[in-house]
Design a protein around this motif. Structure first.
Motif, short mmCIF file in Angstrom:
data_model
loop_
_atom_site.label_atom_id
_atom_site.label_comp_id
_atom_site.label_asym_id
_atom_site.label_seq_id
_atom_site.Cartn_x
_atom_site.Cartn_y
_atom_site.Cartn_z
N MET A 21 36.77 24.96 -8.21
CA MET A 21 38.13 25.28 -7.77
C MET A 21 38.46 26.76 -7.95
N THR A 22 37.81 27.43 -8.90
CA THR A 22 38.10 28.85 -9.10
C THR A 22 37.70 29.68 -7.86
N GLY A 24 38.47 29.16 -4.99
CA GLY A 24 39.57 29.20 -4.03
C GLY A 24 40.85 29.73 -4.63
N ALA A 25 40.77 30.29 -5.85
CA ALA A 25 41.99 30.56 -6.60
C ALA A 25 42.54 31.97 -6.43
N GLY A 26 41.86 32.80 -5.66
CA GLY A 26 42.40 34.14 -5.44
C GLY A 26 42.07 35.12 -6.55
N GLY A 27 41.29 34.69 -7.53
CA GLY A 27 40.98 35.57 -8.64
C GLY A 27 39.59 36.16 -8.52
N ARG A 28 39.01 36.44 -9.68
CA ARG A 28 37.75 37.14 -9.71
C ARG A 28 36.60 36.30 -9.13
N MET A 30 36.65 34.08 -6.80
CA MET A 30 36.71 34.09 -5.34
C MET A 30 36.23 35.42 -4.78
N ALA A 31 36.66 36.50 -5.41
CA ALA A 31 36.24 37.82 -4.94
C ALA A 31 34.72 37.96 -5.02
N LYS A 143 38.79 28.54 1.28
CA LYS A 143 39.63 27.66 0.48
C LYS A 143 38.74 26.59 -0.15
N VAL A 144 39.18 26.06 -1.28
CA VAL A 144 38.43 25.00 -1.94
C VAL A 144 39.36 23.81 -2.14
N VAL A 145 38.85 22.61 -1.85
CA VAL A 145 39.61 21.39 -2.14
C VAL A 145 38.82 20.54 -3.14
#
Lengths: 349, 349
Positions: A21-22, A24-28, A30-31, A143-145
């Motif tokens: 899930m991380t 898709g979370a917009g944080g590190r 995902m980057a 995105k992650v589900v």
């Protein structure tokens, strides 16, 4: 495959782990995923801009836009995978407008637990497909589900292209007397997917025909600028696509069963499975409709292109206010070619 | 809401039944769904073309493209739903390039069994959002996956816009001395979703701030054409977005905790939930960075726009080769504003 392509394919890093899930979370996390998987393989000047969107530059000519989501199952199949398919599907939708595809966006919806190594394979395949089609993926999203709320990976792509002033192609342009041409054999993609899904073993492996058609379309338009209709017979196959065009143009169509090219092994598989090859999806073929005077020229241009070797005139457009598509059968009778009513092959693209 | 909008909202037909696999099969059921739900509400001249893509016409200026997938859960939340959000998200990504959004594509991945009445509500909301933003949905796609392989509906949108020659906005343009401005309160969207998801009851209902920002951006660029950076702090919130920009521009940032506008009820909810409002997603706010000489003019322009009433200068860009974002806390200390490391709020957009 060029040397650069081979290098890219060999360059699959030994990625371990799975999507969580991380990612898709917009944080590190995902980057890092975007940098190490997506940008690494899809690398181009647009993605390198690193902003929320891509700056594309100016174009002269009319723009065209087309979109497709891809939910195919299985993700890897004989002749392709969801990565390549998601490029081809949208490149072809843009090309079917008579336009030259220029740019693609790609949005990934990933299921928690999906192996990162498989994700990378898909992205590598997408990158190859994009380079082979000459259409870069310029922007995207991930995105992650949660596990059980998706199915591996879904990919939505949108393409933008440019259309020359001379071109006027639409499903509403068919006129009585026009010739109906297909670029090759029907049903390969659907049967390839089905045989993989159902673990069917045929003597000859049937491969999906998934491929970009923008080069074929360019060659066709160069030969016959006045092509009236182009469309790729994907979901629902030839039947659905001809019916769509007949409705849009308010015309009927008569095709000949023996004129429709179908590979013997696909015909055999269809018979075994109780399927009509006319209803089975294609991902690398097109239908063209042109004036009867242009038909021979167009057919010759198609047959002289590697992606149109099996092109054939399959019938003609007729006046019919009920917009019926009919077929002269192998035995000489006539039958209506209807849209499939229900569900034949789910998640075929 | 205009009279036409009200009519549209009231025009929800009493649709029964639910999405089934035939709705994704390329046959008659899919054609009917597209006609009766999608084209009915999103109606415009582009969709009326009825082809695999949309013919958009010519534009002069540089093009911009941005894409977003939306997997928000729940689909309906205080202040919005996935239909509106999927328009706002992509309109805003295009606007954050300094561009004027012109067209959207929308691809739906629907789960078998999803009520058609809810699907229609979502499409109506999308249509309203598109008209309010002045950006039509010109093309799209629908796919269906089996029950348990999706989660209601996912929507992927791509936007195309046009950028004037004078505008040069990028996350890499921030320079030491520049002012950092936010357009309003932080954290509203994330807390609205979380309170709905966790069935939390606060005294004051907290609404998502989801809204299109293209009009605000146009007003800002009219006042200060030399804006250097625009970005909307969505997933990961203000923290992630400032860190992204700091990295792209290779600069540091210093912000003041008391300068960041946060609604008292959002601050209270964050305290209760152990969340930092700086990490919580927004869907209708932006960060702008401009030269210090322009800051007062830009702030005034923002505050005189309905979507920027609470705009505030929250800090400044500083020279820092480590690209650290730091914050002067309420108590006078300094702390590093890091990206969230793990997962805080899944499926927030």
């Amino acid at each position: 495959m060029t040397a650069a392509d081979a290098k890219l394919a060999a360059d699959l890093s030994r990625v371990r782990g799975s999507v969580d899930m991380t990612h898709g979370a917009g944080g590190r996390a995902m980057a890092e995923l975007i940098r190490d998987v997506f940008h690494k393989h899809l690398a181009n000047d647009y993605l390198a801009q690193g902003n929320d969107g891509a700056l594309l530059g100016s174009v002269s000519g009319r723009l065209v836009m087309a979109a497709d989501s891809h939910v195919i199952s299985p993700l890897f199949f004989p002749g392709g995978d969801i990565g390549a398919l998601s490029v081809h599907g949208t490149v072809n939708d843009v090309a079917m407008m008579g336009a030259r595809p220029l740019w693609l966006s790609a949005s990934f919806i990933m299921e928690e637990g999906f192996p990162l190594a498989e994700l990378e394979k898909i992205v590598v395949s997408m990158a190859l497909a994009a380079r082979q089609a000459g259409v870069p993926v310029v922007t995207g999203d991930t995105k992650v589900v949660e596990k059980g709320k998706g199915d591996g990976v879904f990919i939505s792509t949108t393409g933008v292209g440019v259309l020359s002033e001379a071109t006027d192609i639409s499903g509403s342009n068919a006129r009585p007397g026009d010739a109906i041409i297909v670029s090759g054999t029907m049903g390969d993609h659907g049967i390839a997917i089905l045989s993989k899904r159902e673990h069917l073993d045929f003597e000859t492996e049937i491969l999906s025909d998934t491929q970009p058609l923008n080069d074929l379309v360019a060659a066709m338009l160069a030969a016959v600028p006045g092509i009236r209709v182009l469309r790729d017979p994907t979901r629902g196959g030839l039947s659905a696509t001809l019916n769509e065009i007949a409705h849009q143009s308010k015309v009927g169509m008569v095709i000949g069963e023996t004129a429709v090219p179908v590979k013997p092994e696909v015909a055999a598989a269809c018979e075994l499975l109780g399927l009509d090859p006319l209803n089975v999806a294609n991902e690398g073929k097109l239908i063209a409709i042109c004036g009867s005077d242009d038909a021979a020229t167009l057919l010759a241009a198609m047959r002289s292109h590697p992606k149109g070797l099996d092109a054939a005139i399959i019938g003609e457009v007729v006046a019919d206010e009920h917009a019926l598509v009919t077929m002269r059968t192998r035995l000489g009778g006539m039958r209506v070619v209807d849209w499939i009513a229900g569900e034949q092959l789910p998640r075929i693209c």
